[in-house]
Design an enzyme around this catalytic site. Structure first.
Site, short mmCIF file in Angstrom:
data_model
loop_
_atom_site.label_atom_id
_atom_site.label_comp_id
_atom_site.label_asym_id
_atom_site.label_seq_id
_atom_site.Cartn_x
_atom_site.Cartn_y
_atom_site.Cartn_z
N LYS A 81 49.33 20.13 -36.00
CA LYS A 81 50.42 20.23 -36.99
C LYS A 81 50.54 21.65 -37.52
CE LYS A 81 48.93 17.14 -39.94
NZ LYS A 81 47.68 16.72 -39.29
N ARG A 127 50.84 11.85 -46.93
CA ARG A 127 49.74 11.23 -46.19
C ARG A 127 49.53 9.77 -46.58
NH1 ARG A 127 46.79 16.28 -44.84
NH2 ARG A 127 44.97 15.85 -43.56
N ARG A 131 37.03 23.83 -31.60
CA ARG A 131 37.36 24.76 -32.69
C ARG A 131 36.07 25.20 -33.40
NH1 ARG A 131 42.04 22.87 -36.63
NH2 ARG A 131 40.56 21.84 -37.99
N ARG A 172 35.23 25.39 -41.79
CA ARG A 172 35.72 24.53 -42.87
C ARG A 172 34.66 23.48 -43.16
NH1 ARG A 172 41.77 22.49 -41.53
NH2 ARG A 172 40.91 20.63 -42.47
N ARG A 180 37.91 11.46 -41.52
CA ARG A 180 39.30 11.92 -41.63
C ARG A 180 40.21 11.10 -40.70
NH1 ARG A 180 38.50 17.96 -40.20
NH2 ARG A 180 40.74 18.18 -40.50
P1 AMP Z 1 44.34 19.34 -43.66
O1 AMP Z 1 44.16 20.82 -43.79
O2 AMP Z 1 45.79 18.93 -43.65
O3 AMP Z 1 43.57 18.77 -42.50
O4 AMP Z 1 43.72 18.68 -44.99
C1 AMP Z 1 42.36 18.81 -45.29
C2 AMP Z 1 41.97 17.83 -46.36
O5 AMP Z 1 42.72 18.09 -47.56
C3 AMP Z 1 42.23 16.36 -46.06
O6 AMP Z 1 41.20 15.76 -45.28
C4 AMP Z 1 42.30 15.77 -47.48
O7 AMP Z 1 41.02 15.64 -48.04
C5 AMP Z 1 43.03 16.88 -48.23
N1 AMP Z 1 44.50 16.70 -48.17
C6 AMP Z 1 45.41 17.52 -47.57
N2 AMP Z 1 46.65 17.07 -47.73
C7 AMP Z 1 46.55 15.91 -48.43
C8 AMP Z 1 47.49 14.94 -48.89
N3 AMP Z 1 48.81 15.07 -48.65
N4 AMP Z 1 46.99 13.87 -49.60
C9 AMP Z 1 45.69 13.72 -49.85
N5 AMP Z 1 44.74 14.60 -49.43
C10 AMP Z 1 45.16 15.68 -48.73
#
Ligand code: AMP
Length: 204
Positions: free
Chosen positions: A13, A88, A127, A139, A150
């Site tokens: 994404k 989400r 990665r 990360r 996740r």
């Molecule tokens: P990402 O970088 O999109 O993979 O997000 C990393 C982490 O941030 C996720 O595993 C969640 O813990 C948190 N997170 C990101 N976006 C959201 C969202 N829209 N709602 C809830 N948690 C989020």
């Protein structure tokens, strides 16, 4: 142009959102990036979010909806935006519908990037290996254990959005199993051709 990219962690994404942002001269809004910034700023809310993220769980709807509501009002979003990692949950999607409606805005498309779980785990492992080889910091949630949580959160809480947007006639899906260029081409084929960069900002 206002878009949502839906897909599991590791679906690409972020990479596709960056390309779309450049092609359409719109901003990429990644709630993951915003939460990581808040976490590294060390505010109490940021530290709390960091714990939740490190566990591979979702931060509460209230927090992310407030972040997005404030962000879409910034002047750089006037030309449009691409939401990467938001919404989400169905609650977030409903809140987004409400906040767009209040502003007289609409979504142009919701694009689902479909990738099998087996490939996602392999991509995240690659990665981790590549970043470790380059000596870059990892990360906190990029490890096989947290990735499983996740993915579970995706299937339980985010996958229902596919039906949510399909029911509203807004969903388009692309196969995310190919190369970055192949997925980009499939995504671009769903959208109107971008206005030439030299015309961006012109009147009419
Ligand atoms: P990402 O970088 O999109 O993979 O997000 C990393 C982490 O941030 C996720 O595993 C969640 O813990 C948190 N997170 C990101 N976006 C959201 C969202 N829209 N709602 C809830 N948690 C989020």
């Amino acid at each position: 142009m206002r878009l949502i990219l839906l897909g599991p962690p590791g679906a690409g994404k972020g990479t596709q959102a960056r390309r779309l942002a450049e092609n359409f001269n719109i901003v990429q809004l990644s709630t993951g990036d915003m939460l990581r910034e808040a976490a590294s700023a060390g505010t109490p809310a940021g530290r709390k979010a960091a714990d939740v993220m490190a566990r591979g769980e979702l931060v509460s709807d209230d927090i992310v909806v407030a972040i997005i509501a404030e962000r879409v009002d910034q002047p750089d979003c006037a030309n449009g935006f691409i939401l990467d990692g938001f919404p989400r949950t169905v609650g977030q999607a409903e809140a987004l519908d409400g906040l767009l409606k209040e502003r007289g805005l609409a979504l142009d498309a919701v694009i689902e990037i479909k990738v099998d779980d087996g490939l996602l785990i392999q991509r995240i492992e690659n990665r981790i290996a590549e970043m470790s080889a380059r000596g870059e910091p990892l990360r906190a949630d990029d490890n096989p254990e947290t990735l499983k949580r996740r993915l579970a959160a995706y299937h339980a809480q985010t996958a229902p959005l596919v039906d949510y947007y399909r029911g509203k006639g807004q969903l388009a899906s692309v196969d995310g199993m190919g190369s970055i260029d192949e997925v980009s081409a499939a995504v671009m084929a769903l959208l109107p051709p971008p206005v030439g960069r030299q015309q961006a900002g012109s009147v009419g």
